[in-house]
Design an enzyme around this catalytic site. Structure first.
Site, PDB file in Angstrom:
ATOM      1  N   ASP A 168       0.822  -1.182   0.000  1.00 15.75           N
ATOM      2  CA  ASP A 168       0.024   0.083   0.046  1.00 15.75           C
ATOM      3  C   ASP A 168       0.909   1.112  -0.008  1.00 15.75           C
ATOM      4  O   ASP A 168       0.328   2.394  -0.442  1.00 15.75           O
ATOM      5  CB  ASP A 168      -0.935   0.003   1.350  1.00 15.75           C
ATOM      6  CG  ASP A 168      -1.792  -1.092   1.039  1.00 15.75           C
ATOM      7  OD1 ASP A 168      -2.019  -1.583   0.062  1.00 15.75           O
ATOM      8  OD2 ASP A 168      -2.621  -1.257   2.046  1.00 15.75           O
ATOM      9  N   CYS A 221      -2.192   1.890 -13.529  1.00 18.73           N
ATOM     10  CA  CYS A 221      -1.983   1.773 -12.226  1.00 18.73           C
ATOM     11  C   CYS A 221      -3.257   2.767 -11.523  1.00 18.73           C
ATOM     12  O   CYS A 221      -4.251   2.591 -11.923  1.00 18.73           O
ATOM     13  CB  CYS A 221      -0.570   2.303 -11.414  1.00 18.73           C
ATOM     14  SG  CYS A 221      -0.240   3.633 -12.023  1.00 18.73           S
ATOM     15  N   ILE A 280       1.325   6.666 -13.748  1.00 18.30           N
ATOM     16  CA  ILE A 280       2.706   7.183 -14.130  1.00 18.30           C
ATOM     17  C   ILE A 280       3.702   6.658 -13.342  1.00 18.30           C
ATOM     18  O   ILE A 280       4.876   6.211 -13.873  1.00 18.30           O
ATOM     19  CB  ILE A 280       2.781   8.719 -13.888  1.00 18.30           C
ATOM     20  CG1 ILE A 280       2.157   8.914 -12.531  1.00 18.30           C
ATOM     21  CG2 ILE A 280       2.005   9.634 -14.803  1.00 18.30           C
ATOM     22  CD1 ILE A 280       2.564  10.512 -11.965  1.00 18.30           C
ATOM     23  N   ARG A 333       4.024   3.122 -11.100  1.00 14.03           N
ATOM     24  CA  ARG A 333       4.137   1.802 -11.236  1.00 14.03           C
ATOM     25  C   ARG A 333       3.930   1.331 -12.749  1.00 14.03           C
ATOM     26  O   ARG A 333       4.869   0.454 -13.244  1.00 14.03           O
ATOM     27  CB  ARG A 333       2.875   1.110 -10.461  1.00 14.03           C
ATOM     28  CG  ARG A 333       2.967   1.335  -9.205  1.00 14.03           C
ATOM     29  CD  ARG A 333       1.901   0.560  -8.406  1.00 14.03           C
ATOM     30  NE  ARG A 333       1.580   1.139  -6.920  1.00 14.03           N
ATOM     31  CZ  ARG A 333       0.610   0.697  -6.232  1.00 14.03           C
ATOM     32  NH1 ARG A 333       0.020  -0.358  -6.344  1.00 14.03           N
ATOM     33  NH2 ARG A 333       0.381   1.469  -5.228  1.00 14.03           N
ATOM     34  N   GLN A 352       7.187   7.767 -10.825  1.00 13.96           N
ATOM     35  CA  GLN A 352       7.073   9.159 -10.066  1.00 13.96           C
ATOM     36  C   GLN A 352       8.000   9.359  -8.842  1.00 13.96           C
ATOM     37  O   GLN A 352       8.214  10.559  -8.827  1.00 13.96           O
ATOM     38  CB  GLN A 352       5.634   8.831  -9.478  1.00 13.96           C
ATOM     39  CG  GLN A 352       5.231  10.228  -8.842  1.00 13.96           C
ATOM     40  CD  GLN A 352       3.603  10.046  -8.824  1.00 13.96           C
ATOM     41  OE1 GLN A 352       3.156   8.966  -8.597  1.00 13.96           O
ATOM     42  NE2 GLN A 352       2.741  11.170  -8.228  1.00 13.96           N
TER      43      GLN A 352
END
Length: 903
Positions: free
Chosen positions: A792, A824, A828, A830, A868
């Site tokens: 998470d 995802c 951008i 994963r 990211q």
């Protein structure tokens, strides 16, 4: 009688014994100036070593991470303005020949401020960098300077208060040299945007921005190149850099340096040999004196040991009666040891400190009186020497004792962050690389330093010209006749495919000259006479001046020449290597860094192995992550207008994540319009003639599920790679856009989606769909592969499951020409990790070098912000290393002999 005479007189020299006693008890008084402009006097024994004074200073500040700092003093033997670091292992009296005045300063600048464990250490860093900005040692653009200044103001004044801080409230703040009213207004505007940041937050943001400046953390030393031109050699945590006219012209990373040495006034850097070379390259520089040369060498030794080693190299125990060369070795702790010790000590110690506000200026009040200046503990001490003039006639000293006030906010408005009112330096704004004299960087001709090669026997061969004459007035073997600057004409005939075999970097769009960055082996560029070398600057191409050419235009021009009937390429270059056959003995004083490691026991001449080795070294040193953080997140010049249309705003999951107009997917049959937050990504694999296509998209919203399936249908995608769960940490990351097993969903006007199969494991989920166009009756099968093992928060601790997922995706993609849809939540982070990982695997199979930063740059040219965070980039880089080291992916047989990248 004789006895009586002997006893009748006597003397005792009182003064001589008093002097002897004073000599024994006399102590030195050392004045130390701190970064907050306070000063303190320390008394120490006359024969004390530098370590004693350092410990007193560190204890005075209660500084835990003290190894980043040191004391500087003026070196009167070389230049009054020259500063040297106090050596802790030597007597202070033997080092300092002038006044006992020392300056407390940062000695080692970390590449990543997050490595600093304590808030108080970061505060000292901020004070140092503020001084560097104000005094012109650290330069930046107008906009960056204003942003940095706004963080300083936020840390000192706190949140913007419109009732108290009216227009012009920063007019007495000195933040940068030659500060203008326009600059001050911009800082006031940016200060308002920092609302809510505590001092610790503002200071951390300041450090995160300032670390990307070109001159951040550079220890500069004056030198001259082989042509006699003045240059500056800088030592950093990442290696050795060379500046000329305030422009960085060369970088030597620790990962590529084999040895550093000096002899008399010459300083040498020995680099690992390149692909085409049979000997190691030694580059020489001329220093002003032997002492300057040794100071530079010692700085290299200290920086390399501190940043690159786990612990300092121990001094040899065997005593040598006669030893050539310097015995100097860094005696402190390394960065690794400092970080570990700080973690241990801070876990058991609570610390408090109070930030010192900038010194107030005298200012006129409405009644005409002058406000009082905050000063404490005034002493009568000599004024500091130098070009700066003190603000007050009476010298004032204050003590800085560390106590904390986390929510500190200055009570006054008119502050000044230096005692001095005279400043040097400026903050240049240099768009497009234009200098003050009107000459662009691309026009600036580089003057390389002396180059030498190391033969197998260890002796140096001084190479001051190439095998052909470049410096004589007569014609050279290639037909050129240099006048003034040595230039070489090189004619290259392309191969049967129209390739020349070299790459270039730089251009007018990048503000740097056109430089040959790589020459592939056994190609026309490698076999022509004279040979084209890495580092050569290309001035003319078939008679055309390349001064105003962008990088893309240069590459396209070269390719067009190769594709046309005219196969000859005529280059006029400024060589970066000079060769001669004059022998010179090995430099006497040497320091040999740790040897670079070669993965898999491979040979350094293999481009793939070399790229893997560079990636490993970059991760270990932090260079790779620093370069990633400096990369643009959105490509300049590309627009994002479609996302701002009123009809499309509600279709974006995140306000700041938008597709480029140039590469966005445009829908044809959707009832809600042609917009969807997705871009088409194409990743070309050289040599293999393979181009992998992807659609990078955000996770669907409740109102965009129909658009999502229409995109799948119209782009003829048969594979969906989903890299998120629907809900993470209580927040919806992606709407459930698919039907349950055995159910159907209808999307007007003509699409029907049915789920025909479903399987789930602890790490993956697989779902089979059939999409039917109800008007034509056409059907298609689509597979959704969902990776559900990503945590998470952050990145996976182990890359095994992720690599298994990527391999399964690649197996299904075999023979597929339609783009794979990857998403995802934002499309951008994963998403970029998966595309980067598969691209790297394809490059390894094609026996091509893997440069993850180039992959990210190519992706961001097609969709902004792909990969990211720095943690995601580190994760994928470590996964690439694992794939290669463990042999999960290996070069295919068909590419093992012809897998070199050409242009």
């Amino acid at each position: 009688m004789s006895r009586r005479l002997r006893a009748s007189s006597g003397s005792y020299n009182v003064r001589a014994n008093e002097i002897a006693r004073e000599k024994q008890e006399r102590k030195m008084r050392c004045l130390v100036g701190f970064l907050d402009d306070t000063e303190e006097i320390f008394e120490i024994e006359r024969r004390a070593k530098g370590q004693i004074l350092l410990e007193l200073v560190f204890n005075h500040l209660d500084l835990i991470e003290c190894d980043y700092f040191g004391l500087r003093y003026s070196d009167s033997l070389t230049n009054a303005d020259s500063k040297r670091w106090l050596d802790p292992m030597k007597s202070i009296r033997k080092q300092v020949k002038g006044p006992m005045y020392f300056t407390f300063a940062v000695k080692f600048f970390v590449s990543d401020p997050s490595k600093l464990q304590e808030e108080y250490t970061r505060y000292q860093y901020v004070l140092q960098l503020r001084k560097d900005l104000l005094e012109g040692r650290l330069t930046c653009s107008f906009n960056m300077g204003a942003l940095l200044a706004s963080y300083i103001v936020q840390a000192e004044l706190g949140d913007y208060e419109p009732e108290e801080q009216t227009q012009g409230y920063l007019k007495n703040f000195s933040l940068v040299p030659d500060q203008t009213e326009e600059f001050t207004r911009e800082v006031e505007h940016l200060h308002k945007a920092n609302f809510g940041q505590l001092p610790v937050d503002a200071e951390f943001n300041f450090l995160q921005k300032v670390k990307n400046l070109e001159k951040y953390g550079v220890d500069f030393h004056n030198a001259r190149d082989q042509s006699g031109l003045e240059i500056h050699i800088g030592i950093t945590s990442l290696g050795v850099v060379v500046f000329q006219n305030n422009v960085r012209i060369n970088t030597f990373s620790w990962a590529k340096i084999i040895k550093i040495s000096f002899k008399r006034r010459q300083f040498f850097i020995c680099q690992r040999r390149e692909l085409h070379e049979t000997r190691d390259t030694v580059i020489g520089f001329n220093m002003a004196s032997y002492r300057h040369c040794k100071n530079l060498w010692k700085s290299c030794v200290e920086h390399h040991t501190f940043f690159r080693l786990v612990e300092p190299q121990p001094q040899p125990k065997k005593r040598v009666f006669f030893q050539l060369g310097s015995k100097f070795r860094y005696s402190g702790r390394t960065e690794y040891q400092t970080v570990e010790d700080a973690k241990r000590r801070l876990a058991t110690k609570e610390r408090e400190f109070q930030r010192s506000p900038s010194k107030r200026l005298f200012r006129r009040t409405i009644s005409g009186t002058t406000s009082e200046i905050i000063r404490t503990e005034t002493r009568s001490l000599p004024l500091r020497t130098g070009n700066h003039k003190p603000l007050l006639d009476n010298h004032t000293v204050t003590s800085s004792l560390p106590t904390r006030s986390s929510k500190f906010k200055s009570l006054g408005l008119n502050y000044h962050n230096s005692r001095y009112c005279s400043y040097d330096g400026h903050v240049p704004a240099s768009p497009n690389g234009i200098r003050e004299n009107g000459i662009s960087k691309s026009e600036e001709l580089l003057h390389p330093p002396k180059i030498m090669f190391m033969d197998d026997g260890g002796s140096d061969l001084s190479l001051t010209e190439r095998s052909y004459d470049l410096l004589n007035d007569g014609p050279t073997p290639n037909g050129t006749s240099p006048t003034g600057d040595p230039l070489v004409s090189i004619r290259i005939k392309s191969d049967d495919r129209g390739r020349f075999g070299f790459n270039v970097k730089g251009g007018a769009d990048q503000g740097s000259p056109i430089i040959v960055s790589r020459v592939a082996r056994n190609t026309p560029a490698d076999q022509c006479i004279p040979r084209l070398n890495e580092g050569d600057q290309i001035l003319f191409l078939n008679g055309k001046d390349l001064t105003q050419y962008t990088n893309e235009k240069v590459v396209s021009t070269i390719r067009s020449i190769g594709d046309s009937g005219n196969k000859d390429l005529l280059l006029t270059v400024r060589p970066n290597v000079y060769v001669s056959e004059e022998a010179e003995e090995e430099p006497a004083f040497q320091y040999i860094p740790e040897s670079p490691r070669v993965p898999n026991g491979g040979m350094e001449s293999d481009p793939l192995i070399e790229s893997i080795m560079m990636l490993q070294e970059g991760l270990e040193s932090g260079t790779a992550l620093t370069l990633f953080e400096q990369l643009y997140r959105k490509k300049p010049g590309l627009t994002m207008n479609a996302c701002r249309h009123p009809d499309n705003v509600a279709k974006n999951r995140y306000r700041d994540i938008a597709p480029y107009d140039a590469t966005r997917i445009m829908l044809q049959g959707s009832e809600t319009g042609d917009y969807i937050n997705a871009n088409l990504i194409k990743m070309e694999i050289p040599v293999s003639d393979v181009t992998n296509s992807y659609i990078a998209a955000q996770g669907p919203l409740p109102n965009t599920c129909g658009d999502f399936w229409y995109m799948v249908w119209e782009q003829e995608s048969t594979l969906i790679a989903m890299l998120t769960t629907n809900v993470e940490r209580g927040r919806v990351k992606c709407h459930k856009y698919w039907p349950e097993l055995g159910q159907k969903l209808l999307y007007p006007p003509h699409l029907e989606v049915a789920c025909t199969g479903s399987e789930e494991t602890p790490s993956f989920a697989y779902r089979d769909f059939i999409i039917t166009h109800t008007e034509t009756g056409e059907t298609r099968k689509v597979l959704q592969m969902q990776y559900i093992a990503w945590p998470d928060h952050g990145v996976p601790d182990d890359s095994s499951d992720f690599l298994d997922f990527v391999i399964r995706v690649r197996q299904y993609r075999v023979g597929m020409t339609a783009p794979t849809l990857v998403h995802c939540s934002a499309g951008i982070g994963r998403t970029g990790v998966l595309i980067t990982m598969e691209t790297a695997m394809c490059l390894i199979e094609s026996n091509q070098p893997v440069y993850p930063l180039d992959i990210v740059r190519t992706m961001r040219d097609q969709r902004a912000m792909l990969i990211q965070t720095t943690a995601q980039y580190r994760f994928v880089c470590e996964a690439i290393l694992r794939v290669y080291m463990d042999g999960i992916v290996v070069p295919l047989e068909e590419f093992k002999t012809n897998g070199h990248r050409e242009s």
